[in-house]
Design a protein around this motif. Structure first.
Motif, PDB file in Angstrom:
ATOM      1  N   ALA A 182       1.021  -1.296   0.273  1.00  0.00           N
ATOM      2  CA  ALA A 182       0.163   0.451  -0.201  1.00  0.00           C
ATOM      3  C   ALA A 182       0.877   1.081   0.236  1.00  0.00           C
ATOM      4  N   ILE A 183       2.346   1.305   1.167  1.00  0.00           N
ATOM      5  CA  ILE A 183       2.657   2.461   0.786  1.00  0.00           C
ATOM      6  C   ILE A 183       3.792   2.277  -0.511  1.00  0.00           C
ATOM      7  N   LEU A 184       4.040   1.132  -0.721  1.00  0.00           N
ATOM      8  CA  LEU A 184       4.500   1.783  -2.447  1.00  0.00           C
ATOM      9  C   LEU A 184       3.609   2.102  -3.687  1.00  0.00           C
ATOM     10  N   HIS A 185       2.272   1.843  -3.414  1.00  0.00           N
ATOM     11  CA  HIS A 185       1.122   2.393  -4.348  1.00  0.00           C
ATOM     12  C   HIS A 185       0.974   4.321  -3.884  1.00  0.00           C
ATOM     13  N   ARG A 186       1.337   4.604  -3.081  1.00  0.00           N
ATOM     14  CA  ARG A 186       1.102   6.178  -3.110  1.00  0.00           C
ATOM     15  C   ARG A 186       2.485   6.737  -2.666  1.00  0.00           C
ATOM     16  N   PRO A 211      10.559   8.804  -7.566  1.00  0.00           N
ATOM     17  CA  PRO A 211      11.908   7.939  -8.786  1.00  0.00           C
ATOM     18  C   PRO A 211      12.982   7.596  -8.015  1.00  0.00           C
ATOM     19  N   ALA A 212      13.166   8.611  -6.598  1.00  0.00           N
ATOM     20  CA  ALA A 212      14.641   8.335  -5.436  1.00  0.00           C
ATOM     21  C   ALA A 212      13.711   7.429  -3.914  1.00  0.00           C
ATOM     22  N   PHE A 213      12.524   7.341  -4.278  1.00  0.00           N
ATOM     23  CA  PHE A 213      12.516   6.633  -3.582  1.00  0.00           C
ATOM     24  C   PHE A 213      13.097   4.704  -3.387  1.00  0.00           C
ATOM     25  N   GLY A 214      13.445   4.671  -2.097  1.00  0.00           N
ATOM     26  CA  GLY A 214      14.024   3.808  -2.070  1.00  0.00           C
ATOM     27  C   GLY A 214      14.132   2.796  -0.431  1.00  0.00           C
ATOM     28  N   PRO A 215      14.882   2.093  -0.467  1.00  0.00           N
ATOM     29  CA  PRO A 215      14.449   1.382   1.188  1.00  0.00           C
ATOM     30  C   PRO A 215      14.091   1.639   2.655  1.00  0.00           C
ATOM     31  N   GLU A 216      15.080   2.581   2.188  1.00  0.00           N
ATOM     32  CA  GLU A 216      15.282   2.990   3.956  1.00  0.00           C
ATOM     33  C   GLU A 216      13.861   4.389   3.909  1.00  0.00           C
ATOM     34  N   LYS A 217      14.342   4.703   2.887  1.00  0.00           N
ATOM     35  CA  LYS A 217      12.965   5.704   3.193  1.00  0.00           C
ATOM     36  C   LYS A 217      11.254   4.882   3.237  1.00  0.00           C
ATOM     37  N   LEU A 218      10.829   3.587   2.781  1.00  0.00           N
ATOM     38  CA  LEU A 218      10.161   3.107   2.852  1.00  0.00           C
ATOM     39  C   LEU A 218       9.856   2.277   4.361  1.00  0.00           C
ATOM     40  N   ALA A 219      11.491   2.173   5.034  1.00  0.00           N
ATOM     41  CA  ALA A 219      11.569   1.106   5.827  1.00  0.00           C
ATOM     42  C   ALA A 219      11.041   2.173   7.396  1.00  0.00           C
ATOM     43  N   GLN A 220      11.178   4.115   6.901  1.00  0.00           N
ATOM     44  CA  GLN A 220      10.522   4.264   7.831  1.00  0.00           C
ATOM     45  C   GLN A 220       9.247   4.855   7.925  1.00  0.00           C
ATOM     46  N   VAL A 251       5.073  -3.253  -8.754  1.00  0.00           N
ATOM     47  CA  VAL A 251       3.246  -2.626  -8.336  1.00  0.00           C
ATOM     48  C   VAL A 251       4.097  -1.510  -9.825  1.00  0.00           C
ATOM     49  N   ARG A 252       5.247  -0.515  -9.908  1.00  0.00           N
ATOM     50  CA  ARG A 252       4.982   0.455 -11.045  1.00  0.00           C
ATOM     51  C   ARG A 252       4.881   0.138 -12.379  1.00  0.00           C
ATOM     52  N   LEU A 253       5.745  -1.250 -12.856  1.00  0.00           N
ATOM     53  CA  LEU A 253       5.633  -1.909 -14.302  1.00  0.00           C
ATOM     54  C   LEU A 253       3.694  -1.886 -14.776  1.00  0.00           C
ATOM     55  N   GLU A 254       2.841  -2.583 -13.856  1.00  0.00           N
ATOM     56  CA  GLU A 254       1.677  -3.356 -13.515  1.00  0.00           C
ATOM     57  C   GLU A 254       0.527  -2.112 -13.176  1.00  0.00           C
ATOM     58  N   ALA A 255       0.735  -0.522 -12.335  1.00  0.00           N
ATOM     59  CA  ALA A 255       0.107   0.243 -13.054  1.00  0.00           C
ATOM     60  C   ALA A 255       0.582   1.194 -14.028  1.00  0.00           C
ATOM     61  N   SER A 256       1.213   1.238 -14.925  1.00  0.00           N
ATOM     62  CA  SER A 256       1.669   2.117 -15.557  1.00  0.00           C
ATOM     63  C   SER A 256       0.979   0.799 -16.874  1.00  0.00           C
ATOM     64  N   HIS A 257       0.827  -0.763 -16.533  1.00  0.00           N
ATOM     65  CA  HIS A 257       0.210  -1.201 -17.384  1.00  0.00           C
ATOM     66  C   HIS A 257      -1.134  -0.667 -17.807  1.00  0.00           C
ATOM     67  N   ARG A 258      -1.643  -0.596 -16.689  1.00  0.00           N
ATOM     68  CA  ARG A 258      -3.277   0.151 -16.037  1.00  0.00           C
ATOM     69  C   ARG A 258      -3.747   1.017 -16.560  1.00  0.00           C
ATOM     70  N   MET A 303       5.224   9.595 -14.036  1.00  0.00           N
ATOM     71  CA  MET A 303       4.247   9.237 -13.307  1.00  0.00           C
ATOM     72  C   MET A 303       4.102   8.112 -12.553  1.00  0.00           C
ATOM     73  N   HIS A 304       4.609   6.704 -13.036  1.00  0.00           N
ATOM     74  CA  HIS A 304       5.120   6.338 -12.454  1.00  0.00           C
ATOM     75  C   HIS A 304       6.775   5.940 -11.619  1.00  0.00           C
ATOM     76  N   GLY A 305       7.365   6.983 -11.685  1.00  0.00           N
ATOM     77  CA  GLY A 305       8.394   6.861 -11.108  1.00  0.00           C
ATOM     78  C   GLY A 305       9.455   6.304 -12.356  1.00  0.00           C
ATOM     79  N   TYR A 306       8.783   6.108 -13.471  1.00  0.00           N
ATOM     80  CA  TYR A 306      10.790   6.133 -14.442  1.00  0.00           C
ATOM     81  C   TYR A 306      10.618   7.376 -15.352  1.00  0.00           C
ATOM     82  N   LEU A 307      12.507   7.551 -15.168  1.00  0.00           N
ATOM     83  CA  LEU A 307      13.475   8.272 -15.684  1.00  0.00           C
ATOM     84  C   LEU A 307      13.331   8.597 -17.332  1.00  0.00           C
ATOM     85  N   ARG A 308      13.731   7.061 -17.129  1.00  0.00           N
ATOM     86  CA  ARG A 308      14.638   6.778 -18.313  1.00  0.00           C
ATOM     87  C   ARG A 308      14.039   5.987 -19.419  1.00  0.00           C
ATOM     88  N   PRO A 309      13.498   6.730 -20.249  1.00  0.00           N
ATOM     89  CA  PRO A 309      12.730   5.472 -21.686  1.00  0.00           C
ATOM     90  C   PRO A 309      13.101   4.132 -22.143  1.00  0.00           C
TER      91      PRO A 309
END
Length: 354
Positions: A222-226, A231-240, A267-274, A292-298
């Motif tokens: 649920a946190i990842l969906h939010r 693009p900078a979201f990482g494990p440290e921020k997730l754990a916090q 989750v990013r890829l599945e949301a992009s697919h939808r 919109m789903h956190g990717y910077l490089r096409p």
């Protein structure tokens, strides 16, 4: 989640009658009584997750309102369900089987929807926020007579696992729309409901370490969906945000076949697919959906997408790529096949998980 009723959608003079009609159309219909308030906010949203319904209610009025689940209403419509009732910010009052609960913030109580109950919505301008998890009695592998004593009572605040379940249910309302069709989430809700009741009855296999891991995984998803667009979201921020240590964060995902960051990519890829298949976003460039789903490089997005789905983003966007099946003489776009989310753990309550 879909909106069952929202008084903001009608004229202020019509809101009380509109709310009464909405309450009468709920899964377990309720009769609303009391003086018609001059100011009223009543909103109910509902999501279906497997065999569960999660309902979110917001209520505020300048006069006291009473809701009754009467014997007559039960005879007319009895879904045969239990309900976990969570008051997010307190101020609610409920009574069933002679027991009255005045809810504090994050209190949870269990109710039997086949028995009469009474709810009091006190006067106040601060909106009261409720989350309710409703499920069939058939999902609980215990005799109803064993659970009768719990109906209408609050779950003790010091019961192991209660606070984790409360937080999970609150966060679930924010992600139910994106996660509603995930089978792992329905399994987690089942373990949550069964485990909480077992724990309350001092029975074995209540809120087990496995249940806690499932709850943490669901919360993390649920946190990842939010945070998909960061693009900078990482494990440290997730754990916090998840309020766990980085070490425990990786322990939660042991034996699942993926790490937290691999789950984030999935989750990013599945949301992009939808989004690519969403008709309302048909004119949105693929590059914008990628961002919109956190990717910077096409190039990275295209490579990850093709590896995950076996087709390119452009092929998914193309109407010709959407498989169609004929049903009852009509053309319907078929849904993509479900993508496995994790390797299930053995369930001590039900034998090997499937």
């Amino acid at each position: 989640m879909y909106v069952l009723y929202d008084t903001r959608s009608v004229h202020p003079l019509e809101r009380y009658e509109y709310a009464r009609e909405g309450a009468a159309a709920e899964l377990a219909p309720v009769a609303i009584h009391g003086r018609a308030p001059d100011k009223l906010l009543a909103v109910m949203s509902v999501a279906e997750i497997g065999d569960f319904k999660i309902e979110e209610v917001t209520w505020a009025a300048d006069s006291e309102i009473i809701g009754n689940r009467t014997g007559r209403l039960i005879r007319a419509c009895d879904p045969g369900c239990y309900r976990l009732f969570l008051s997010v910010n307190g101020n609610a009052q409920m009574e069933q089987a002679g027991t009255q609960v005045s809810f504090r913030a994050r209190d949870i109580a269990l109710y039997d929807l086949s028995q009469p109950w009474r709810a009091i919505h006190p006067m106040g301008t601060k909106p009261m926020h409720l989350v309710m998890l409703t499920f069939s009695r058939k999902l609980i592998p215990m005799r109803r007579s064993a659970i009768t004593s719990l109906a209408g009572t609050a779950i003790p605040r010091n019961l192991p696992g209660r606070s984790l379940i409360a937080q999970f249910l609150i966060e679930l309302t924010n992600a139910a729309t994106e996660q509603g069709d995930e089978p792992d989430l329905a399994n987690t809700l089942r373990e949550c409901a069964v485990g909480l009741i077992r724990q309350r009855l001092n029975q074995p296999n209540g809120i087990t370490p496995r249940t806690r891991r499932l709850l943490h995984r669901a919360r993390i998803r649920a946190i990842l969906h939010r945070h998909l667009n960061d693009p900078a979201f990482g494990p440290e921020k997730l754990a916090q945000i998840a309020n766990v240590s980085p070490r425990y964060l990786f322990k939660i995902f042991q034996n699942t076949g993926f790490t937290p960051m691999q789950l984030l990519k999935k989750v990013r890829l599945e949301a992009s697919h939808r989004s690519l298949r969403d008709p309302s976003l048909a004119s949105t460039p693929i590059k914008a959906i990628m961002a919109m789903h956190g990717y910077l490089r096409p190039d990275q997005f295209a490579r990850d997408f093709k590896q995950h789905f076996g087709v390119s983003p452009t092929e998914v966007r193309s109407p010709a790529s959407q498989p169609r099946t004929r049903r009852h003489g009509e053309l319907q776009i078929a849904r993509p096949a479900a993508i496995p989310t994790s390797s299930p753990e053995p369930n001590p309550n039900n034998g090997p998980a499937t």
